[in-house]
Design an enzyme around this catalytic site. Structure first.
Site, mmCIF file in Angstrom:
data_model
loop_
_atom_site.group_PDB
_atom_site.id
_atom_site.type_symbol
_atom_site.label_atom_id
_atom_site.label_comp_id
_atom_site.label_asym_id
_atom_site.label_seq_id
_atom_site.Cartn_x
_atom_site.Cartn_y
_atom_site.Cartn_z
ATOM 1 N N SER A 129 2.000 -10.258 0.812
ATOM 2 C CA SER A 129 0.815 -11.084 0.627
ATOM 3 C C SER A 129 1.191 -12.410 -0.006
ATOM 4 O O SER A 129 2.120 -12.493 -0.804
ATOM 5 C CB SER A 129 -0.213 -10.370 -0.264
ATOM 6 O OG SER A 129 -1.335 -11.204 -0.480
ATOM 7 N N LYS A 183 -1.182 -2.475 0.393
ATOM 8 C CA LYS A 183 -1.500 -3.801 0.949
ATOM 9 C C LYS A 183 -2.880 -3.792 1.594
ATOM 10 O O LYS A 183 -3.638 -4.771 1.498
ATOM 11 C CB LYS A 183 -0.434 -4.201 1.982
ATOM 12 C CG LYS A 183 -0.731 -5.513 2.727
ATOM 13 C CD LYS A 183 -0.899 -6.696 1.775
ATOM 14 C CE LYS A 183 -0.780 -8.041 2.475
ATOM 15 N NZ LYS A 183 -1.619 -8.237 3.645
ATOM 16 N N HIS A 186 -5.315 -4.035 -1.157
ATOM 17 C CA HIS A 186 -5.263 -5.436 -1.606
ATOM 18 C C HIS A 186 -6.163 -6.293 -0.730
ATOM 19 O O HIS A 186 -6.962 -7.108 -1.222
ATOM 20 C CB HIS A 186 -3.818 -5.943 -1.553
ATOM 21 C CG HIS A 186 -3.680 -7.438 -1.604
ATOM 22 N ND1 HIS A 186 -3.943 -8.252 -0.515
ATOM 23 C CD2 HIS A 186 -3.305 -8.272 -2.607
ATOM 24 C CE1 HIS A 186 -3.743 -9.505 -0.844
ATOM 25 N NE2 HIS A 186 -3.359 -9.550 -2.108
ATOM 26 N N ASN A 187 -6.044 -6.139 0.582
ATOM 27 C CA ASN A 187 -6.834 -6.962 1.490
ATOM 28 C C ASN A 187 -8.318 -6.633 1.395
ATOM 29 O O ASN A 187 -9.162 -7.526 1.514
ATOM 30 C CB ASN A 187 -6.347 -6.777 2.928
ATOM 31 C CG ASN A 187 -5.047 -7.508 3.199
ATOM 32 O OD1 ASN A 187 -4.320 -7.859 2.279
ATOM 33 N ND2 ASN A 187 -4.740 -7.728 4.459
ATOM 34 N N GLU A 190 -9.501 -8.367 -1.535
ATOM 35 C CA GLU A 190 -9.581 -9.787 -1.168
ATOM 36 C C GLU A 190 -10.913 -10.076 -0.470
ATOM 37 O O GLU A 190 -11.576 -11.077 -0.773
ATOM 38 C CB GLU A 190 -8.406 -10.121 -0.258
ATOM 39 C CG GLU A 190 -8.357 -11.537 0.259
ATOM 40 C CD GLU A 190 -7.214 -11.713 1.230
ATOM 41 O OE1 GLU A 190 -7.461 -12.215 2.352
ATOM 42 O OE2 GLU A 190 -6.068 -11.340 0.889
#
Length: 482
Positions: A129, A183, A186-187, A190
């Site tokens: 990222s 990940k 994480h997204n 986000e």
């Protein structure tokens, strides 16, 4: 010529910048792209004068690497990754290492790891990222998979990763596809952060009738406090840009948000695992709703906005919006960590939640001061069941809750949609409630389907059925899942 340290496949912008980053840190890199024109253009352009070399085919790429061969894939997720791996396999030997740095789905990484292990090839799924800038100057890297391969690739990955207080934002995540799972979460976070910021913006712009320049000043001020983060910083930057017509650039951008699917994957995983990931789910659906632009324009002509205008203390309202943004952000991360905790239990992964926060403190899109507080929480209690039970976050939510409620009420009164603010508040109120109306739902299920229920005066796991109509019987259906 000495054998290269690592081979990188895929020369789109992220791949190019990672190759340059590796070169800057003293690693010998050989690159390959399916179209040789892209390789030639990279070597003659951005990589000119560097020690980076190119390969014309897979065989040449593999044979130019020192043992064990280390290959980093930066190709589009899905079938392209499988095709590249298939093309590499005839040239690899047991012990070689393939790293997938794309946005692959964790289930694909699980499968690839197993298939490659059967052939003696070690596989690491690397969540990366930070976008173009992060790839070039220091991304957040989330590796998971074959733990025996980690010592071989650790010097490269930790060297090129972002650093915070001297610590690399790259730590070993765990088994199988856990790196890509982290990940993915994480997204999802986000998505949530971006939706929350946009709701704060809309409350100020349409609710409080603030001009863009004033809102920009608010975001700049927020970026010096508890909301200090990359996304708050770039929001202030965006609001300062004018288009050629003199209008704020943001006003000339169509209000239909795109998405590439990782937020949706996060929501699907939450549903599969039974985790109430409400805020991120609403953030994904908000993008789906934004895509219905033509319908929304027609509907606007059919329905009147509430005949209400804000006439209160604007500075106090801005403080309430800040509190709502901060509190909702806490909920978003707490839900993300709930999901990772459940996934670790389901898939048998041993995740270090403090290290995950450390990896996210720099380089990545959700980097913020706030993540240091999460790291501290897991340092205090590595077995922490939920971030909302940590003393720091308990006090933060208690302090922010009154303003959070005022901001949500303001949006409702003015007819401004706040799906993320309100879903976060509803989750908070549900989580802190020792008793919810699910007892009535269980009674309804038992009434129409004899699905049974547990009693408050009996041990958990003991199921009961009532003949609600007097015409049923004692037989119950299958028990329910909690």
């Amino acid at each position: 010529m000495a054998a290269a340290d690592i081979g990188l496949i895929g020369l789109a912008v992220m791949g190019q910048n990672l190759a340059l980053n590796m070169n800057d840190h003293g690693f010998r890199v050989v690159v390959y792209n399916r179209t040789t024109d892209a390789t030639d253009a990279f070597l003659a352009g951005p990589a000119k004068g560097s020690a980076i070399t190119g390969a014309n085919n897979m065989e040449e790429l593999v044979h130019s690497l020192q043992h064990p061969r280390k290959l980093f894939l930066m190709v589009r997720a899905g079938d392209p990754v499988d095709r590249v791996i298939e093309a590499l396999l005839p040239h690899l030997e047991p012990g070689d290492i393939i790293m997938d740095g794309g946005n692959s789905r964790f289930t694909d990484s699980n499968r690839r790891g197993r298939e490659l292990a059967d052939k003696g090839i070690r596989f690491i799924g690397c969540g990366v990222s930070g976008g173009e800038e992060g790839a070039r100057h220091g991304p957040s890297i989330m590796p998971g998979g074959d733990a025996q391969a980690w010592p071989e690739v650790r010097p490269i990955l930790q060297s090129i990763a972002a650093k915070v207080d001297g610590e690399p934002c790259c730590q070993w995540v765990g088994q199988e596809g856990s790196g890509h799972y982290v990940k993915m979460v994480h997204n999802g976070i986000e998505y949530g952060d971006m939706q929350l910021i946009s709701e704060a913006y809309q409350l100020m712009r349409e609710g409080l009738r603030m001009p863009v320049d004033e809102i920009r000043n608010v975001f700049q001020a927020w970026n010096t406090g508890v909301l200090d983060s990359y996304l708050i910083e770039i929001t202030a930057d965006i609001l300062g840009v004018r288009d050629s017509d003199g209008r704020p650039m943001v006003d000339n951008i169509l209000d239909a948000a795109g998405q590439k699917g990782t937020g949706k994957w996060t929501g699907i995983s939450a549903l599969d695992l039974g985790v109430p990931l409400t805020l991120i789910g609403e953030a994904v659906f908000a993008r789906c709703l934004s895509a219905l632009k033509d319908e929304r324009v027609r509907a606007e002509g059919l329905y009147q906005q509430p005949d209400v205008r804000f006439d209160g203390d604007r500075e106090a309202a801005v403080r309430s919006i800040r509190d709502a943004l901060y509190a909702s952000k806490i909920i978003s991360y707490a839900q993300g960590y709930m999901l990772m905790r459940e996934a670790a239990s389901e898939y048998g992964w041993n995740l270090s939640y403090g290290n995950i926060a450390l990896m996210w403190r720099g380089g990545c899109i959700i980097r913020s001061r706030f993540l240091g507080n999460i790291k501290d929480a897991y340092d205090r209690d590595p077995a922490l069941e939920n971030l909302l039970l940590d003393a720091f976050f308990t006090e933060a939510l208690k302090s922010a809750a009154p303003g959070w409620r005022r901001a949500a009420a303001l949006g409702i009164e003015l007819g401004i949609p706040l799906p993320a603010f309100c879903s976060a508040l509803a989750f908070f109120d549900g989580y802190r409630s020792g008793r919810l109306p699910a007892n009535l739902i269980q009674a309804q299920r038992d009434y129409f389907g004899a699905h049974s229920y547990e009693r408050v005066d009996r041990p958990r796991g003991e199921f009961h059925h009532t003949d609600w109509t007097g015409s049923g019987g004692p037989a119950a259906s299958s028990t329910y899942e909690v």
